[in-house]
Design a protein around this motif. Structure first.
Motif, PDB file in Angstrom:
ATOM      1  N   TRP A 196       0.798  -1.224   0.000  1.00  0.00           N
ATOM      2  CA  TRP A 196       0.000   0.000   0.000  1.00  0.00           C
ATOM      3  C   TRP A 196       0.834   1.278   0.000  1.00  0.00           C
ATOM      4  N   LEU A 201      -6.752   3.527  -2.827  1.00  0.00           N
ATOM      5  CA  LEU A 201      -7.667   2.469  -2.409  1.00  0.00           C
ATOM      6  C   LEU A 201      -9.075   2.805  -2.880  1.00  0.00           C
ATOM      7  N   SER A 203     -13.162   1.303  -3.764  1.00  0.00           N
ATOM      8  CA  SER A 203     -14.153   0.282  -3.431  1.00  0.00           C
ATOM      9  C   SER A 203     -14.754  -0.274  -4.717  1.00  0.00           C
ATOM     10  N   ASP A 249      -5.376  -0.404  -5.490  1.00  0.00           N
ATOM     11  CA  ASP A 249      -5.852  -1.637  -4.877  1.00  0.00           C
ATOM     12  C   ASP A 249      -7.355  -1.479  -4.697  1.00  0.00           C
ATOM     13  N   VAL A 251     -10.729  -2.787  -3.101  1.00  0.00           N
ATOM     14  CA  VAL A 251     -11.169  -3.611  -1.981  1.00  0.00           C
ATOM     15  C   VAL A 251     -12.657  -3.912  -2.109  1.00  0.00           C
ATOM     16  N   ASP A 252     -13.090  -4.978  -1.461  1.00  0.00           N
ATOM     17  CA  ASP A 252     -14.478  -5.431  -1.573  1.00  0.00           C
ATOM     18  C   ASP A 252     -15.365  -4.811  -0.496  1.00  0.00           C
ATOM     19  N   SER A 255     -13.785   1.982   2.252  1.00  0.00           N
ATOM     20  CA  SER A 255     -12.395   2.106   2.720  1.00  0.00           C
ATOM     21  C   SER A 255     -12.298   2.868   4.035  1.00  0.00           C
ATOM     22  N   LEU A 260     -10.997  -1.474   6.469  1.00  0.00           N
ATOM     23  CA  LEU A 260      -9.668  -1.810   5.970  1.00  0.00           C
ATOM     24  C   LEU A 260      -8.954  -2.757   6.925  1.00  0.00           C
ATOM     25  N   PHE A 263     -10.478  -6.007   6.271  1.00  0.00           N
ATOM     26  CA  PHE A 263     -10.021  -6.506   4.968  1.00  0.00           C
ATOM     27  C   PHE A 263      -8.653  -7.172   5.095  1.00  0.00           C
ATOM     28  N   GLN A 267      -7.709 -11.097   4.410  1.00  0.00           N
ATOM     29  CA  GLN A 267      -6.648 -11.500   3.476  1.00  0.00           C
ATOM     30  C   GLN A 267      -5.638 -12.418   4.165  1.00  0.00           C
TER      31      GLN A 267
END
Length: 293
Positions: A196, A201, A203, A249, A251-252, A255, A260, A263, A267
């Motif tokens: 990062w 970042l 969504s 990046d 993310v699902d 943010s 985060l 997340f 991961q």
């Protein structure tokens, strides 16, 4: 006579850098005032310093994208799509970024490069214009947090936020603590800081088709298959951004720092399902969220 307030505030913002791209940053602000005593035998009431000067700083740069207007890599124009919005084209070493945001989301500074000295001079001029006549001098100290260990710079936007966090290109310089089975892991912290570093970042829910994105004519001409597009409406207006994949990046989740942290835990659990993790994710200085899994 001098009056000081250390740790007056923290400014969280992003800025355009020709070498690094759009960089999230967090600086602590210290203030030193110099002047004669007023009718209350003060240079300035501490309450005024803490409230008024902080408000001036926040309005000028906090949660904004700082643009070095003398740098040829940056151009700004009034949006042809929406009133009160501006379009930004920015070409960095890593690739080109394109944005649309309400004008309040940008700080246009008449310099070639954003750095501590330039922002300090910019803020000093603004603040002095608002202070009473007995205050003749102002010294600002802008400084990053002293971090021992891993940290990263990230830029994002929070569409559900009522305040200035909704702006699609503001950011933070943040440390991270990761514990694996109760033991802090410098290796995992370094890995995420590398992943990062100077990242944007986004969504997945905010992904936008090229036919629906609102950017400049220059942007639409120069978009490549490598650009990924994101947009959302928030209380201040509409926000659009095109970001090169190599500094992105997706993310699902939203943010927020809470999500985060979660997340990162998810991961890590995918890689080591039998281990237990705790992630302490910071959002700038002295604030953040903890997730376990």
């Amino acid at each position: 006579m001098q009056l000081f307030v250390n740790d007056l505030t923290v400014i969280d913002f992003s800025y355009c850098c020709a070498e690094r791209g759009i960089v999230g940053e967090s600086w602590i602000v210290d203030v030193l005032l110099e002047g004669s005593l007023n009718e209350m035998s003060m240079v300035l009431d501490f309450a005024v310093v803490k409230k008024q000067i902080k408000a001036i700083i926040d309005d000028a740069v906090d949660h904004k994208l700082l643009l070095p207007m003398q740098n040829d890599t940056v151009s700004v124009e009034v949006s042809s799509h929406r009133a009160g919005h501006e379009l930004v084209n920015f070409s960095a070493k890593q690739g080109s970024y394109y944005l649309q945001s309400p004008s309040c989301a940008f700080a246009k500074i008449d310099i070639k490069q954003i750095d501590i000295a330039a922002v300090k001079n910019y803020l000093t001029d603004i603040i002095l214009s608002h202070l009473p006549k007995n205050v003749q001098g102002l010294t600002l100290n802008l400084r990053p947090e002293n971090i021992e260990g891993a940290y990263y710079h990230y830029t994002h936007g929070l569409k559900l936020h009522d305040g200035n966090c909704q702006r699609i290109a503001h950011g933070h310089r943040s440390k991270i603590h990761i514990y694996k089975n109760g033991q802090r892991s410098a290796a995992l912290e370094a890995a995420w800081s590398s992943r990062w570093q100077d990242i944007y970042l986004a969504s997945e829910a905010d992904r936008m088709a090229s036919s629906e994105i609102e950017l400049s004519a220059t942007a639409m001409t120069n978009l490549t298959p490598d650009h990924q597009l994101f947009s959302y409406f928030a209380p201040q207006g509409r926000f659009d951004i095109a970001v090169p994949s190599n500094i992105l990046d997706v993310v699902d989740c939203d943010s927020t720092v809470e999500l985060l942290a979660d997340f990162i835990v998810r991961q890590l659990k995918q890689q080591a399902p039998n281990d237990e993790f705790k992630v302490v994710a910071f959002e700038g200085v002295a604030k953040g969220a903890i997730a376990n899994g």
